[in-house]
Design an enzyme around this catalytic site. Structure first.
Site, short mmCIF file in Angstrom:
data_model
loop_
_atom_site.label_atom_id
_atom_site.label_comp_id
_atom_site.label_asym_id
_atom_site.label_seq_id
_atom_site.Cartn_x
_atom_site.Cartn_y
_atom_site.Cartn_z
N ILE A 1 27.70 49.92 47.02
CA ILE A 1 26.33 49.49 47.24
C ILE A 1 25.69 49.30 48.92
CG2 ILE A 1 24.01 48.55 46.74
CD1 ILE A 1 26.17 47.25 44.42
N PHE B 1 26.10 41.74 51.13
CA PHE B 1 26.37 42.68 50.37
C PHE B 1 28.22 42.22 50.36
CE2 PHE B 1 23.27 45.88 51.60
CZ PHE B 1 22.42 46.70 50.27
N ALA B 2 28.62 41.53 51.23
CA ALA B 2 30.15 41.74 51.57
C ALA B 2 30.58 40.95 50.43
CB ALA B 2 30.41 40.97 52.64
N THR C 1 23.64 38.89 41.73
CA THR C 1 24.45 39.75 40.22
C THR C 1 23.95 38.47 39.06
OG1 THR C 1 26.59 40.27 38.53
CG2 THR C 1 26.64 38.61 40.14
N ASP C 2 23.53 40.03 38.20
CA ASP C 2 23.19 38.91 36.97
C ASP C 2 24.31 38.65 36.44
OD1 ASP C 2 25.20 41.30 35.96
OD2 ASP C 2 23.56 42.27 34.53
N GLU C 3 25.67 38.70 36.70
CA GLU C 3 26.98 37.91 35.11
C GLU C 3 26.62 36.61 36.19
OE1 GLU C 3 30.69 40.53 35.84
OE2 GLU C 3 29.90 41.89 35.79
N TYR D 1 35.51 35.68 38.81
CA TYR D 1 34.38 36.57 40.19
C TYR D 1 32.74 36.26 39.74
CZ TYR D 1 30.39 40.33 41.20
OH TYR D 1 29.80 41.15 41.66
N SER D 2 32.21 36.10 38.35
CA SER D 2 30.95 35.42 38.74
C SER D 2 30.95 34.22 39.10
CB SER D 2 30.33 35.77 36.77
OG SER D 2 31.38 35.30 35.99
N LYS E 1 30.47 34.14 42.66
CA LYS E 1 29.11 34.65 43.38
C LYS E 1 28.03 33.23 43.08
CE LYS E 1 28.45 37.99 44.23
NZ LYS E 1 27.77 38.81 45.91
N ASP F 1 40.96 44.27 24.90
CA ASP F 1 39.74 43.19 25.94
C ASP F 1 40.56 42.76 27.35
OD1 ASP F 1 37.58 43.30 26.25
OD2 ASP F 1 37.21 41.72 24.00
P1 NAD Z 1 32.30 46.78 46.73
O1 NAD Z 1 34.02 46.00 46.30
O2 NAD Z 1 32.04 48.46 46.72
O3 NAD Z 1 32.81 46.75 48.51
C1 NAD Z 1 32.48 45.18 49.24
C2 NAD Z 1 32.90 45.53 50.78
O4 NAD Z 1 32.83 44.66 50.92
C3 NAD Z 1 33.72 46.03 51.03
O5 NAD Z 1 33.17 47.24 52.09
C4 NAD Z 1 35.00 45.70 51.81
O6 NAD Z 1 36.31 45.86 53.22
C5 NAD Z 1 33.49 43.95 52.11
N1 NAD Z 1 34.19 43.36 52.07
C6 NAD Z 1 35.25 42.37 50.99
N2 NAD Z 1 35.24 41.20 51.51
C7 NAD Z 1 34.68 41.48 53.17
C8 NAD Z 1 34.94 39.96 53.61
N3 NAD Z 1 35.35 38.80 54.09
N4 NAD Z 1 34.12 40.25 55.07
C9 NAD Z 1 33.62 41.52 55.42
N5 NAD Z 1 33.56 42.54 54.41
C10 NAD Z 1 34.45 42.51 53.05
O7 NAD Z 1 31.08 46.34 46.06
P2 NAD Z 1 29.78 46.33 45.75
O8 NAD Z 1 29.87 46.88 44.40
O9 NAD Z 1 29.24 47.23 46.54
O10 NAD Z 1 29.21 45.04 45.44
C11 NAD Z 1 28.90 45.01 46.78
C12 NAD Z 1 27.41 43.54 46.16
O11 NAD Z 1 26.71 43.25 45.78
C13 NAD Z 1 28.48 42.72 47.00
O12 NAD Z 1 28.36 41.70 46.37
C14 NAD Z 1 28.20 42.27 44.56
O13 NAD Z 1 28.64 41.16 43.94
C15 NAD Z 1 26.63 42.73 44.69
N6 NAD Z 1 26.71 43.86 42.64
C16 NAD Z 1 27.49 44.32 42.69
C17 NAD Z 1 27.16 45.22 41.75
C18 NAD Z 1 27.75 46.18 40.81
O14 NAD Z 1 27.64 46.89 39.87
N7 NAD Z 1 28.30 47.12 41.66
C19 NAD Z 1 26.18 44.84 40.78
C20 NAD Z 1 25.28 44.09 41.10
C21 NAD Z 1 25.70 42.91 42.63
O1 DAU Z 2 26.69 43.16 35.96
C1 DAU Z 2 26.92 43.06 37.63
C2 DAU Z 2 28.62 43.78 37.11
O2 DAU Z 2 29.05 44.72 36.92
C3 DAU Z 2 28.82 42.85 38.87
O3 DAU Z 2 28.58 42.14 40.06
C4 DAU Z 2 29.95 43.51 39.39
O4 DAU Z 2 30.39 43.63 40.97
C5 DAU Z 2 30.25 44.68 38.77
O5 DAU Z 2 31.74 44.91 39.15
C6 DAU Z 2 29.66 45.05 37.28
O6 DAU Z 2 31.19 43.60 36.64
P1 DAU Z 2 31.40 44.61 34.96
O7 DAU Z 2 32.44 44.23 34.96
O8 DAU Z 2 30.30 45.07 34.03
O9 DAU Z 2 31.77 45.87 35.62
P2 DAU Z 2 33.12 47.09 35.03
O10 DAU Z 2 32.92 48.49 35.23
O11 DAU Z 2 34.16 47.28 35.55
O12 DAU Z 2 32.86 46.99 33.57
C7 DAU Z 2 31.71 47.92 33.47
C8 DAU Z 2 31.93 47.75 31.11
O13 DAU Z 2 33.16 47.91 31.06
C9 DAU Z 2 32.49 46.09 30.98
O14 DAU Z 2 32.45 45.62 29.95
C10 DAU Z 2 34.40 46.28 31.16
C11 DAU Z 2 34.17 47.75 30.79
N1 DAU Z 2 35.29 48.15 31.47
C12 DAU Z 2 35.91 48.50 32.22
C13 DAU Z 2 36.91 49.18 32.81
C14 DAU Z 2 36.99 48.80 34.09
C15 DAU Z 2 36.36 49.00 30.06
O15 DAU Z 2 36.10 49.01 28.96
N2 DAU Z 2 36.58 49.85 30.45
C16 DAU Z 2 38.04 49.96 32.18
O16 DAU Z 2 39.15 50.14 31.81
#
Ligand code: NAD
Ligand code: DAU
Length: 355
Positions: free
Chosen positions: A12, A80-81, A133-135, A159-160, A163, A288
């Site tokens: 992101i 974001f990190a 995150t919504d988690e 994780y959640s 966060k 699961d």
């Molecule tokens: P990501 O795992 O793809 O990227 C995380 C980035 O943070 C990486 O570039 C990593 O190198 C960097 N990082 C990790 N630890 C660090 C540290 N100690 N110092 C500096 N940099 C560091 O994550 P993402 O999916 O892009 O998520 C970004 C943010 O958005 C996170 O805070 C996550 O909790 C939040 N978020 C993600 C989602 C989603 O669906 N991906 C949804 C809601 C919220």
């Molecule tokens: O809701 C926001 C969150 O969404 C963010 O905060 C997290 O950073 C992000 O990773 C994501 O979390 P989820 O656990 O929801 O995402 P993931 O893509 O890992 O999984 C989505 C759903 O799919 C979840 O119910 C688990 C399921 N899943 C996931 C994987 C990787 C599978 O069924 N098979 C899989 O191999």
């Protein structure tokens, strides 16, 4: 004027940096540790742009962050990190506590010092935007109302929980010290540059290789899906017009069961890259995720009514854009799937016996 982005080489964060610069935003100082999830290839298109200044470093290194803030004097920090993958947090929660909790604490302390050193006009304009995150709200039953900004926190995974802890720190730094913070709690993102450990890019990569599509449990879990470009626009909106101290939930109005998502992806892929017999027969139900949250849903009325933001993409249009991007960027996928990725796939999937 500059802004400091943390984690801007991840999924992101990189999308945000690219969007921000293409929308004519101020220069960006991008602080990223480059963990397995950080990838400078995500930023290749701005590597020669003088408005993008990349710094490899850890948000938990307070002295290094303080020095960056003193040098660049950003008018905002967009944070974001994080360690972001739930399954990894189950295998090894330590890094999640270190980066998401301790790292956010150290970043807040550095930000507080910087903010206090600013002259009064700049102090008033300064913002610390925390991307969450919504988690943190836990899990919903089928008929429960969606998460609002006043839903009680009930995180269920390491994780959640990490966060949630970071959200509480951000809140407290506003309440106690007056730091002008904004928090966004967002649903599941998808789109270009997402690391293929997450559901959608993992399924695309496996499908293209004719490998099983591992659906956890019965595949009936519900997530709300938001195209990453919409999330970036929401963050820009909250940064520009959000009220300090407030929380904004961000969602895609696209609640789907995991199996529905995988089937939609199979069908969209079949139209773009036909496979004999289609892709659906690759679906494999596997053990699961422990503590798997059943349903997330976002009530995004606050950001819509107060700030005028709503998502632009439907799930179908966002998924089609995402598929086209992954098909056109096979080299990016191959690069990120070498090395550490292979070890993760063995660790997470090899012991998951089929159901
Ligand atoms: P990501 O795992 O793809 O990227 C995380 C980035 O943070 C990486 O570039 C990593 O190198 C960097 N990082 C990790 N630890 C660090 C540290 N100690 N110092 C500096 N940099 C560091 O994550 P993402 O999916 O892009 O998520 C970004 C943010 O958005 C996170 O805070 C996550 O909790 C939040 N978020 C993600 C989602 C989603 O669906 N991906 C949804 C809601 C919220
Ligand atoms: O809701 C926001 C969150 O969404 C963010 O905060 C997290 O950073 C992000 O990773 C994501 O979390 P989820 O656990 O929801 O995402 P993931 O893509 O890992 O999984 C989505 C759903 O799919 C979840 O119910 C688990 C399921 N899943 C996931 C994987 C990787 C599978 O069924 N098979 C899989 O191999």
């Amino acid at each position: 004027m500059t802004i400091l982005v943390t984690g801007g080489a991840g999924f992101i964060g990189a999308n945000f940096v690219l969007d921000w610069l293409s929308a004519g935003g101020e220069p960006v100082v991008n602080l990223d540790k480059l963990t397995y999830a950080g990838n400078l290839a995500n930023l290749a298109s701005v590597s020669a742009d003088p408005r993008h200044h990349f710094v490899q470093g850890d948000i938990a290194d307070q002295a290094a962050v303080e020095s960056l803030l003193a040098t660049h004097r950003p008018r905002a920090i967009v944070h974001f990190a994080a360690e972001s993958h739930v399954d990894r947090s189950i295998h090894g929660p330590g890094d999640f506590i270190q980066t998401n909790v301790v790292g956010t604490f150290r970043l807040l302390e550095a930000a507080r010092g910087h903010w206090q050193s600013l002259p009064s006009g700049e102090r008033e304009a300064f913002r610390f935007l925390h991307v969450s995150t919504d988690e943190v709200y836990g899990t919903l039953a089928e008929t429960d109302p969606a998460f609002s900004e006043s839903t009680a926190y009930a995180p269920n995974s390491p994780y959640s929980a990490s966060k949630a802890a970071s959200d509480h720190l951000v809140r407290a730094w506003h309440h106690t010290y007056g730091l002008p913070v904004l928090t966004t709690n967002c649903s599941n993102n998808y789109g270009p540059f997402q690391f293929p450990e997450k559901l959608i890019p993992l399924m695309i990569a496996n499908a293209l290789e004719g490998k099983p599509l591992p659906v956890y449990g019965d595949g009936g879990q519900v997530r709300d899906w938001l195209f990453v470009g919409d999330h970036c626009e929401a963050i820009r909106t909250v940064l520009a017009r959000g009220r300090p101290g407030e929380v904004y939930n961000v969602g895609g109005n696209a609640e789907k069961r995991n199996l529905e998502v995988v089937h939609a992806l199979c069908d969209a892929l079949q139209a773009l890259r036909p496979r004999d017999g289609g892709y659906r027969d690759l679906v494999a139900f596997v053990a699961d995720r422990p503590g798997h949250d059943r349903r997330y849903a976002i009530d995004a009325r606050k950001i819509r009514d107060e700030l005028g933001w709503s998502p632009r993409e439907s799930f179908a249009s966002g998924l089609a854009r995402t598929l086209r991007w992954y098909l056109a960027n096979a080299e990016w996928v191959a690069q990120v799937r070498s090395g550490e990725y292979r070890r993760w796939i063995e660790r997470n999937y090899e012991k998951r016996v089929p159901r």
